[in-house]
Write a protein that holds these residues in place. Structure first.
Motif, PDB file in Angstrom:
ATOM      1  N   ALA A 160       0.842  -1.208   0.000  1.00  0.00           N
ATOM      2  CA  ALA A 160       0.000   0.000   0.000  1.00  0.00           C
ATOM      3  C   ALA A 160       0.873   1.252   0.000  1.00  0.00           C
ATOM      4  O   ALA A 160       0.600   2.212  -0.741  1.00  0.00           O
ATOM      5  CB  ALA A 160      -0.917  -0.020   1.223  1.00  0.00           C
ATOM      6  N   ALA A 161       1.929   1.243   0.808  1.00  0.00           N
ATOM      7  CA  ALA A 161       2.814   2.417   0.871  1.00  0.00           C
ATOM      8  C   ALA A 161       3.517   2.621  -0.467  1.00  0.00           C
ATOM      9  O   ALA A 161       3.621   3.738  -0.976  1.00  0.00           O
ATOM     10  CB  ALA A 161       3.832   2.224   1.994  1.00  0.00           C
ATOM     11  N   ARG A 162       3.981   1.535  -1.050  1.00  0.00           N
ATOM     12  CA  ARG A 162       4.704   1.638  -2.331  1.00  0.00           C
ATOM     13  C   ARG A 162       3.809   2.157  -3.449  1.00  0.00           C
ATOM     14  O   ARG A 162       4.228   2.949  -4.290  1.00  0.00           O
ATOM     15  CB  ARG A 162       5.237   0.242  -2.692  1.00  0.00           C
ATOM     16  CG  ARG A 162       6.143   0.182  -3.893  1.00  0.00           C
ATOM     17  CD  ARG A 162       6.709  -1.226  -4.092  1.00  0.00           C
ATOM     18  NE  ARG A 162       5.707  -2.203  -4.454  1.00  0.00           N
ATOM     19  CZ  ARG A 162       5.142  -2.316  -5.648  1.00  0.00           C
ATOM     20  NH1 ARG A 162       5.497  -1.514  -6.620  1.00  0.00           N
ATOM     21  NH2 ARG A 162       4.234  -3.242  -5.893  1.00  0.00           N
ATOM     22  N   LEU A 163       2.530   1.703  -3.406  1.00  0.00           N
ATOM     23  CA  LEU A 163       1.619   2.010  -4.511  1.00  0.00           C
ATOM     24  C   LEU A 163       0.745   3.238  -4.247  1.00  0.00           C
ATOM     25  O   LEU A 163       0.041   3.712  -5.141  1.00  0.00           O
ATOM     26  CB  LEU A 163       0.716   0.790  -4.775  1.00  0.00           C
ATOM     27  CG  LEU A 163       1.463  -0.460  -5.256  1.00  0.00           C
ATOM     28  CD1 LEU A 163       0.697  -1.727  -4.910  1.00  0.00           C
ATOM     29  CD2 LEU A 163       1.704  -0.372  -6.764  1.00  0.00           C
ATOM     30  N   GLY A 164       0.761   3.722  -3.013  1.00  0.00           N
ATOM     31  CA  GLY A 164      -0.043   4.901  -2.682  1.00  0.00           C
ATOM     32  C   GLY A 164      -1.534   4.616  -2.649  1.00  0.00           C
ATOM     33  O   GLY A 164      -2.352   5.430  -3.088  1.00  0.00           O
ATOM     34  N   VAL A 165      -1.912   3.426  -2.150  1.00  0.00           N
ATOM     35  CA  VAL A 165      -3.338   3.075  -2.028  1.00  0.00           C
ATOM     36  C   VAL A 165      -3.585   2.554  -0.615  1.00  0.00           C
ATOM     37  O   VAL A 165      -2.649   2.338   0.154  1.00  0.00           O
ATOM     38  CB  VAL A 165      -3.757   1.997  -3.071  1.00  0.00           C
ATOM     39  CG1 VAL A 165      -3.596   2.521  -4.489  1.00  0.00           C
ATOM     40  CG2 VAL A 165      -2.979   0.688  -2.872  1.00  0.00           C
ATOM     41  N   LYS A 166      -4.880   2.318  -0.302  1.00  0.00           N
ATOM     42  CA  LYS A 166      -5.236   1.865   1.043  1.00  0.00           C
ATOM     43  C   LYS A 166      -4.957   0.367   1.205  1.00  0.00           C
ATOM     44  O   LYS A 166      -5.126  -0.404   0.271  1.00  0.00           O
ATOM     45  CB  LYS A 166      -6.722   2.170   1.282  1.00  0.00           C
ATOM     46  CG  LYS A 166      -7.187   1.907   2.696  1.00  0.00           C
ATOM     47  CD  LYS A 166      -8.587   2.475   2.915  1.00  0.00           C
ATOM     48  CE  LYS A 166      -9.223   1.996   4.210  1.00  0.00           C
ATOM     49  NZ  LYS A 166      -8.400   2.039   5.382  1.00  0.00           N
ATOM     50  N   ALA A 167      -4.571  -0.012   2.424  1.00  0.00           N
ATOM     51  CA  ALA A 167      -4.351  -1.433   2.735  1.00  0.00           C
ATOM     52  C   ALA A 167      -5.534  -1.988   3.523  1.00  0.00           C
ATOM     53  O   ALA A 167      -6.065  -1.307   4.405  1.00  0.00           O
ATOM     54  CB  ALA A 167      -3.084  -1.596   3.566  1.00  0.00           C
ATOM     55  N   TYR A 168      -5.930  -3.207   3.203  1.00  0.00           N
ATOM     56  CA  TYR A 168      -6.894  -3.958   4.020  1.00  0.00           C
ATOM     57  C   TYR A 168      -6.233  -5.272   4.413  1.00  0.00           C
ATOM     58  O   TYR A 168      -5.331  -5.771   3.720  1.00  0.00           O
ATOM     59  CB  TYR A 168      -8.171  -4.249   3.225  1.00  0.00           C
ATOM     60  CG  TYR A 168      -9.043  -3.037   3.020  1.00  0.00           C
ATOM     61  CD1 TYR A 168     -10.017  -2.672   3.942  1.00  0.00           C
ATOM     62  CD2 TYR A 168      -8.891  -2.252   1.876  1.00  0.00           C
ATOM     63  CE1 TYR A 168     -10.824  -1.550   3.737  1.00  0.00           C
ATOM     64  CE2 TYR A 168      -9.691  -1.140   1.669  1.00  0.00           C
ATOM     65  CZ  TYR A 168     -10.648  -0.794   2.605  1.00  0.00           C
ATOM     66  OH  TYR A 168     -11.436   0.309   2.406  1.00  0.00           O
ATOM     67  N   TYR A 169      -6.751  -5.843   5.522  1.00  0.00           N
ATOM     68  CA  TYR A 169      -6.167  -7.084   6.037  1.00  0.00           C
ATOM     69  C   TYR A 169      -7.187  -8.221   6.046  1.00  0.00           C
ATOM     70  O   TYR A 169      -6.888  -9.310   6.528  1.00  0.00           O
ATOM     71  CB  TYR A 169      -5.617  -6.865   7.452  1.00  0.00           C
ATOM     72  CG  TYR A 169      -4.836  -5.560   7.553  1.00  0.00           C
ATOM     73  CD1 TYR A 169      -3.622  -5.412   6.873  1.00  0.00           C
ATOM     74  CD2 TYR A 169      -5.328  -4.481   8.282  1.00  0.00           C
ATOM     75  CE1 TYR A 169      -2.925  -4.212   6.935  1.00  0.00           C
ATOM     76  CE2 TYR A 169      -4.629  -3.286   8.350  1.00  0.00           C
ATOM     77  CZ  TYR A 169      -3.431  -3.148   7.670  1.00  0.00           C
ATOM     78  OH  TYR A 169      -2.745  -1.962   7.720  1.00  0.00           O
ATOM     79  N   SER A 170      -8.375  -7.928   5.540  1.00  0.00           N
ATOM     80  CA  SER A 170      -9.438  -8.939   5.475  1.00  0.00           C
ATOM     81  C   SER A 170     -10.280  -8.661   4.228  1.00  0.00           C
ATOM     82  O   SER A 170     -10.668  -7.507   3.973  1.00  0.00           O
ATOM     83  CB  SER A 170     -10.298  -8.860   6.744  1.00  0.00           C
ATOM     84  OG  SER A 170     -11.662  -8.943   6.452  1.00  0.00           O
TER      85      SER A 170
END
Ligand SMILES: NC(=O)c1ccc[n+]([C@@H]2O[C@H](COP(=O)([O-])OP(=O)(O)OC[C@H]3O[C@@H](n4cnc5c(N)ncnc54)[C@H](O)[C@@H]3O)[C@@H](O)[C@H]2O)c1
Length: 333
Positions: free
Chosen positions: A45-55
């Motif tokens: 997410a940090a590399r791509l500049g988007v939001k991260a989800y874990y589920s």
């Protein structure tokens, strides 16, 4: 212009590759990424500049998406594809899933059935058919340049030293080769397979298959997880009464040998504007799926569909039964 809103699920090397490719695509917007491994999700997410989800369920209930790429892996590279695919299809997403569709046939059946029930487009990353050389060879077949088909020879080998299930090489490598065989020659109805183990290996790491196509043509496949890089990796040959073609290494060269004519037609990957490396097969496969969605393709029109992925695994299941029983096995339909 229609534009797919995409999430990538599973952020190993392959999921990151998918994400990079959506990021550069005009017809798609990479909205978010998801991995149960928080470190992997956060790093991507940090590399791509988007939001991260874990589920996946949480992502599906919060993010506005139209499609997902499932790039999970698991046992035999396929046991973790079922759950997120079912969740995404259930939420109304179109899904592009990595190969093998699943390492278990009944799970793969459920995935294809749910896509049908929900009328969603479901594709598998059968990227080896997505090259200019393969497209040209398909055109030769469709134009009758091969004619009534007689035989096919297919081979593919790489080095994969991973030791897991005895059937790892067969289930995880050969979705590609069997898909290419079906792509050019149609359904396969019977299989006989011998396999061997390279020195020090516990799995059936090299195999030879004989096939009979429903058309009556006969086919042969050699495959291995034991060959170091440096040799050509893939070769495909189809012969019929009107001609024969050979594709060398997926995109490098396609040659048509017309019957009774010494003048050949040769396509060579061009230096400018040609394929540069294996990543281009993913680029073409993913963008074809996105373009088909943006153009309003129906689920039946999807090139390299879930049904194709399932059909390939059924051929491979028959090959495994053939090794176990030392016999010819009919492919379940
Ligand atoms: N098409 C090709 O040419 C090609 C080439 C190599 C690999 N592959 C396929 O790509 C897939 C991925 O390979 P990889 O090496 O990147 O795998 P990997 O194991 O490194 O990564 C998979 C990731 O999926 C995550 N994951 C598993 N279940 C999840 C879930 N329910 N929700 C969210 N995340 C989940 C894991 O935590 C892991 O980070 C495999 O299926 C493999 O067969 C395809």
């Amino acid at each position: 212009m229609n534009r797919q809103r995409v999430a990538v699920i599973g952020l190993g090397p392959i999921g990151n590759r998918h994400a990079d490719l959506y990021k550069e695509m005009d017809g798609a917007e990479l909205v978010c990424v998801c991995d149960i491994d928080r470190e992997r999700a956060d790093a991507s997410a940090a590399r791509l500049g988007v939001k991260a989800y874990y589920s996946v369920p949480e992502m599906l209930s919060h993010a506005e998406l139209t499609m997902v790429s499932v790039a999970t892996g698991g046992v035999e590279y396929g046991s973790d594809h079922h759950e997120p695919t079912m969740q995404a299809l259930g939420a109304g997403m179109h899904v592009l899933c990595e190969k093998p569709i699943s390492n278990e046939i009944d799970k793969a059946e459920e995935m294809v059935a749910l896509a049908r029930e929900k009328n969603r487009c479901f594709g598998i990353d059968l990227n080896h058919r997505f090259t200019p050389a393969a497209r040209l060879a398909k055109k030769w077949v469709d134009e009758g340049r091969i004619g009534h088909q007689l035989f096919m020879n297919m081979s593919m080998w790489i080095m994969n030293p991973r030791e897991s299930s005895p059937w790892f090489q067969i289930k995880a490598l050969h979705p590609h080769t069997v898909d290419i065989m079906r792509h050019f020659c149609g359904d396969i109805e019977a299989v006989q397979c011998f396999a061997t183990k390279a020195p020090g290996r516990k799995i059936w790491s090299t195999a030879q298959f004989n096939m009979r196509f429903t058309s009556g043509a006969v086919g042969h496949l050699s495959g291995s997880y034991d060959i170091e890089r440096g040799h050509p990796m893939e070769r495909c040959e189809v012969a019929g009464v009107n001609g024969r073609f050979v594709i060398d290494d997926m995109w490098r060269e396609a040659t048509l040998f017309p019957a009774g004519d010494p003048v050949k037609t040769v396509y060579t990957n061009p230096v400018f504007g040609g394929y540069r490396d294996f990543v281009d097969t993913f680029r073409c496969r993913l963008s074809t799926f996105v373009t088909q969605l943006n153009d309003g393709a129906s689920p039946e029109e999807i090139d390299g569909s879930g049904a194709d992925g399932l059909a390939a695994q059924k051929v491979l299941a028959a090959a495994i039964e053939s090794i176990k029983g030392e016999c010819v096995v009919k492919v379940e339909r």
